[in-house]
Design a protein around this motif. Structure first.
Motif, PDB file in Angstrom:
ATOM      1  N   LYS A 124      82.176  24.823   8.449  1.00 30.89           N
ATOM      2  CA  LYS A 124      81.971  25.386   9.681  1.00 30.89           C
ATOM      3  C   LYS A 124      82.938  26.603   9.939  1.00 30.89           C
ATOM      4  CE  LYS A 124      81.456  24.064  14.623  1.00 30.89           C
ATOM      5  NZ  LYS A 124      82.741  24.455  15.494  1.00 30.89           N
ATOM      6  N   ASN A 173      81.467  29.558   7.915  1.00 31.64           N
ATOM      7  CA  ASN A 173      80.571  30.043   8.197  1.00 31.64           C
ATOM      8  C   ASN A 173      80.834  30.976   9.606  1.00 31.64           C
ATOM      9  OD1 ASN A 173      77.455  29.903   8.015  1.00 31.64           O
ATOM     10  ND2 ASN A 173      77.408  29.168  10.212  1.00 31.64           N
ATOM     11  N   GLU A 174      81.582  30.442  10.697  1.00 30.68           N
ATOM     12  CA  GLU A 174      81.991  31.357  11.621  1.00 30.68           C
ATOM     13  C   GLU A 174      82.640  32.573  11.119  1.00 30.68           C
ATOM     14  OE1 GLU A 174      84.394  28.914  14.092  1.00 30.68           O
ATOM     15  OE2 GLU A 174      82.613  27.672  14.689  1.00 30.68           O
ATOM     16  N   ASN A 198      80.470  35.328   9.936  1.00 29.55           N
ATOM     17  CA  ASN A 198      79.257  35.454  11.091  1.00 29.55           C
ATOM     18  C   ASN A 198      77.908  34.815  10.594  1.00 29.55           C
ATOM     19  OD1 ASN A 198      81.010  37.027  13.095  1.00 29.55           O
ATOM     20  ND2 ASN A 198      80.855  38.609  11.531  1.00 29.55           N
ATOM     21  N   LYS A 250      74.510  30.307  13.475  1.00 33.43           N
ATOM     22  CA  LYS A 250      75.116  28.749  13.977  1.00 33.43           C
ATOM     23  C   LYS A 250      74.646  27.547  13.301  1.00 33.43           C
ATOM     24  CE  LYS A 250      76.756  30.707  18.480  1.00 33.43           C
ATOM     25  NZ  LYS A 250      77.992  31.180  17.810  1.00 33.43           N
ATOM     26  N   ASN A 251      73.421  27.604  12.932  1.00 30.49           N
ATOM     27  CA  ASN A 251      72.595  26.331  12.330  1.00 30.49           C
ATOM     28  C   ASN A 251      72.302  26.672  10.935  1.00 30.49           C
ATOM     29  OD1 ASN A 251      70.660  28.288  12.753  1.00 30.49           O
ATOM     30  ND2 ASN A 251      69.278  26.925  13.522  1.00 30.49           N
TER      31      ASN A 251
END
Length: 139
Positions: A67, A70-71, A74, A77-78
């Motif tokens: 997570k 991934n943030e 960018n 979100k899924n």
């Protein structure tokens, strides 16, 4: 019994979890959840099938993303990368793209940004629900 991430015939565990961004930003990027490890093992087997058909190395840009990673990149979100069911590979051959098209997948996204081109492949654990949906994105 705990799930164990296993290398495939053609893909190493390193390729599955490696990220330059994770290294640069000191982000932990190893899956700990059994369902994600199971998904990754499944995805490795699917990618091995594609690699077997292609007959040449396939270069991974991004596979598993925690997570936090991934943030940091960018990501959506899924993102399927977080569940272990998506792979981004370097698009260096139209033949590779066509071979992937002839395999089952959920989504196949051709992406281009500047001079960079890559292919995003998403799988589902239930092949009967895969849609073989093809999308092109250019930035």
């Amino acid at each position: 019994m705990a799930a164990i991430l296993k290398a495939g015939k053609f893909f190493s565990i390193y390729e599955v979890v490696h990220s330059d961004t994770a290294e640069e930003k000191d982000i932990f990027n190893l899956p700990l959840e059994e369902d994600i490890i199971d998904n990754l093992n499944y995805c490795i087997s699917r990618m091995d099938e594609i690699r077997e058909s292609y007959g040449k190395p396939i270069y991974i840009n991004s596979w598993y993303r925690s997570k936090d990673l991934n943030e940091a990149v960018n990501g959506a979100k899924n993102s399927y990368h977080m569940s272990g069911l998506a792979v981004d590979i370097r698009w260096n051959s139209d033949l590779l793209y066509h071979i992937i098209e002839n395999h089952n997948f959920h989504k196949l996204i051709r992406e281009k940004s500047g001079k960079s081109k890559w292919i995003h492949i998403q799988f589902l654990k239930d092949r009967s629900k895969e849609k073989n949906k093809v999308i092109s994105i250019q930035n």
